[in-house]
Design a protein around this motif. Structure first.
Motif, PDB file in Angstrom:
ATOM      1  N   ALA A  30       0.832  -1.211   0.000  1.00  0.00           N
ATOM      2  CA  ALA A  30       0.000   0.000   0.000  1.00  0.00           C
ATOM      3  C   ALA A  30       0.865   1.258   0.000  1.00  0.00           C
ATOM      4  N   ASP A  31       2.203   1.098  -0.078  1.00  0.00           N
ATOM      5  CA  ASP A  31       3.083   2.264  -0.077  1.00  0.00           C
ATOM      6  C   ASP A  31       3.146   2.906  -1.459  1.00  0.00           C
ATOM      7  N   ILE A  32       3.036   4.229  -1.480  1.00  0.00           N
ATOM      8  CA  ILE A  32       3.240   4.952  -2.746  1.00  0.00           C
ATOM      9  C   ILE A  32       4.272   6.053  -2.494  1.00  0.00           C
ATOM     10  N   LEU A  33       4.697   6.707  -3.587  1.00  0.00           N
ATOM     11  CA  LEU A  33       5.716   7.737  -3.436  1.00  0.00           C
ATOM     12  C   LEU A  33       5.093   9.111  -3.205  1.00  0.00           C
ATOM     13  N   THR A  34       5.762   9.926  -2.426  1.00  0.00           N
ATOM     14  CA  THR A  34       5.321  11.311  -2.274  1.00  0.00           C
ATOM     15  C   THR A  34       5.624  12.076  -3.559  1.00  0.00           C
ATOM     16  N   GLY A  35       4.999  13.222  -3.711  1.00  0.00           N
ATOM     17  CA  GLY A  35       5.347  14.104  -4.826  1.00  0.00           C
ATOM     18  C   GLY A  35       4.680  13.716  -6.133  1.00  0.00           C
ATOM     19  N   GLY A  36       3.498  13.078  -6.077  1.00  0.00           N
ATOM     20  CA  GLY A  36       2.792  12.756  -7.312  1.00  0.00           C
ATOM     21  C   GLY A  36       3.046  11.347  -7.755  1.00  0.00           C
ATOM     22  N   CYS A  37       2.013  10.513  -7.630  1.00  0.00           N
ATOM     23  CA  CYS A  37       2.170   9.089  -7.919  1.00  0.00           C
ATOM     24  C   CYS A  37       0.777   8.523  -8.152  1.00  0.00           C
ATOM     25  N   GLU A  38       0.522   8.018  -9.356  1.00  0.00           N
ATOM     26  CA  GLU A  38      -0.794   7.445  -9.657  1.00  0.00           C
ATOM     27  C   GLU A  38      -0.770   5.952  -9.393  1.00  0.00           C
ATOM     28  N   VAL A  39      -1.875   5.445  -8.839  1.00  0.00           N
ATOM     29  CA  VAL A  39      -1.977   4.028  -8.540  1.00  0.00           C
ATOM     30  C   VAL A  39      -2.662   3.314  -9.705  1.00  0.00           C
TER      31      VAL A  39
END
Lengths: 417, 417
Positions: free
Chosen positions: A120-129
């Motif tokens: 469930a981890d995504i990147l900061t600074g703009g990241c689409e799932v």
């Protein structure tokens, strides 16, 4: 061309050869028709440092960077970490993915292992799932003008996500050009002959590009192009496929990507006839190829592997005289084998092979690579003597392909097309 | 470990999938026993800029960098140029290589094309020439503490040069340690089982490392280690091979790298017995596997591909009753097929297969993946019912391998070893 693409395959199992990489070629074939040229493929270890350094390098080489693998829940799945490090960003837990993951495990009636939360981890600074089939969602990151995709490594999950999500999204990043491609499969001409025909047609300025791949005598030509007008482009491609097919007519297997065995299978079913095989040097390979296509039981009765002379004479009724006078590798014996198995199994058609695959057994008259193919039908027997290049394995594969091509030509003649 | 290695494969044909890369895995397998760990594999285009940037990146990742391909005489062979650019060095013509090239063409009675002279170019600033089999010499460059090898891309030329020149030279760069490795091939246990046995033995502190590769049910374990005392190391490896073999005894195919078909072939020849096959779901694949080994005509008589029911009943004499009562995919039918073909061809032994490979044809009782293997000998018939995983192709390949393993076990039992 839309731009340059770099593919990064993440996984110790790929580096160590435990798993063969099929993803990079799949991605290349998928991206090319959209105008992306793959300029580099990198295979890196399951290590955050390796992934981040490969990504930083790739940022300098490509406009589109696709990483596959390393998105799973285990500790050695480190692609998210490596990419965050490479871009100098942080990882944050995404509540929406977390609740989808919990739902999925609830529905299966299983407790979610805590390690799965990493997915469930995504990147900061703009990241689409990008939601997919498996538990691992993909991610799309924009870094300046570049697109960075993190996609699963399991081929079926990758393909699902690429077809359903990535390619449609890449198509939307439109430059107003429409792109399309065609495939032509050939057998029975050399790569040089095919190349010459294609190059001479392309030189006439169609704006179409071509690449080819030769394997076991089968030459696969891919033609692709881009244009503002879709219909006009399709017309140009169709025209080119037609011209290539005319110039190399006897060698065309298919223009829709079907293999030799698939085309033979389709023609047999359309004819409503049955088939048997008698195999010597191919040892079962022709039967294996035919039965590799689902539904082959509709027309394929079976056959005889007549690897020894007594099986040829007693079971298939090959005359001793033909073997003594013409040799066991001869068109006469190939014809008698095909006739024999057709009669034994009561099939409408029969194919046969006899040859010297090597490394031993070659003579001045019948050197290694000599293979005779026979075909028996209501109308009588036909046969071909071939000199095939390569080692034992290659001679046998070429011989099986040649037998299938002989069958295809026979069936097309019979139907007038 | 001696250090980190990066492999750079140069060639548009690799990027475009026209040629499959076999070199990188060959290099990895060759380097590992000498203590080099391959941390990255890069595939780059035939462009000087791509090669130089990949090399500069690799200099930061590895102590040993091997580039393969792009050493030929044609204008798209640009590895020398790319490496010179990447290292900031110049190319100069080497008179010794030039004269060897001229001699070679003289001996063939041919004029040397001027483009071939490019193969006589070496780098300034220290560059060793490595003579090989083909016209393209390899090059070895030392850059600070790093070794950079430029080697041919043609697999046979690469292998010749690696075995004759590169590996001996790398061994000389000695750290005083001796290195050795062993292979164990297994079939009939899972990757997890094999892994557990190997890991538990390795945990006992032998200092040996292991990797494994699973393909079509065959698990290949590689064990390797390094030590100051060669004899002591060989002893440890032998001991480990023995222990793994004991723990997984029923699943051991070979401990010398031989394949299922090679081991079966060797045992059949030693027994002096003859073999026949009756194949349904495998469609000829068992015969193909057996005859893939040169010399199989010494024991393999042939067989029957009984893909349809009438061929099973009429030619192999499978009782209608067995098919009706037990189903065509049953141990009874497998045994009757083996008995039938043994009698028909007059062989000492016979193998058979009948199964549901899918995608259609599965039922609740015999789901897709159900395969029965039969074996007939003087002593009577034996059979096994298996549930195999995977798609049609995989089920068939696993079934053929299971049939070969059944034969191997039977032959080993008979000989008491």
């Amino acid at each position: 061309m839309r731009g340059r693409a770099v593919i990064i395959c993440v996984g110790d199992e790929l580096l160590e050869g435990r798993v063969a990489d099929t993803n990079s070629q799949y991605l290349r074939e998928s991206l090319e028709p959209l105008g992306w040229k793959v300029v580099m493929i990198m295979t890196v270890a399951d290590a955050s440092e390796e992934i981040s350094s490969a990504l930083r390098f790739a940022l300098g080489r490509g406009d589109l960077i696709i990483l596959t693998g390393g998105l799973g829940p285990t500790p050695d799945d480190l692609t998210r970490e490596g990419v965050a490090e490479g871009l100098g960003r942080q990882l944050v837990r995404d509540p929406a993915i977390e609740s989808r993951l919990r739902d999925r495990f609830d529905r299966m009636g299983r407790e979610m292992p805590p390690s799965n939360l990493r997915q469930a981890d995504i990147l900061t600074g703009g990241c689409e799932v990008i939601e997919g089939e498996g538990t691992a969602p993909g991610l799309l990151i924009r870094e300046e003008s570049r697109l960075i995709y993190l996609l699963p490594g399991v081929p079926s999950e990758l393909r699902y996500m690429v077809e359903k999500k990535v390619l449609p999204a890449l198509s939307l990043e439109s430059d107003g050009l429409f792109r399309s491609s065609r495939k032509i499969e050939l057998f029975g001409c050399t790569e040089a002959e095919a190349g010459e025909v294609v190059q001479s047609l392309l030189r006439q300025g169609s704006g179409i590009k071509a690449s080819w791949l030769a394997r076991e005598g089968v030459i696969q030509i891919r033609l692709w192009g881009e244009a503002a007008d879709a219909r006009e482009l399709e017309g140009r491609l169709e025209d080119l496929v037609k011209k290539v097919s005319e110039r190399l007519s006897g060698a065309v297997v298919s223009t829709d990507g079907s293999s030799l065995a698939e085309v033979a299978s389709e023609l047999m079913k359309r004819r409503g006839a049955t088939l048997a095989v008698a195999e010597s040097c191919t040892g079962g390979l022709i039967g294996e190829r035919i039965t590799s296509v689902p539904g082959s039981s509709l027309f394929f009765l079976g056959g005889v592997i007549s690897y020894s002379v007594p099986v040829k004479t007693s079971l298939l009724g090959v005359p001793r005289k033909a073997i003594n006078e013409k040799g066991v590798v001869s068109r006469e014996v190939a014809e008698a084998m095909a006739r024999g198995v057709r009669s034994l199994l009561g099939s409408d058609l029969a194919l046969s092979s006899t040859g010297v695959a090597g490394p031993g057994g070659g003579t001045a008259e019948t050197p290694i690579g000599t293979v005779c193919i026979g075909l028996s039908s209501e109308g009588g027997e036909r046969s071909w003597e071939l000199r095939l290049p390569g080692d034992r394995d290659m001679v046998r594969r070429l011989a099986a392909n040649a037998a299938l091509m002989a069958l295809i030509r026979h069936l097309r003649e019979g139907s007038g097309g």
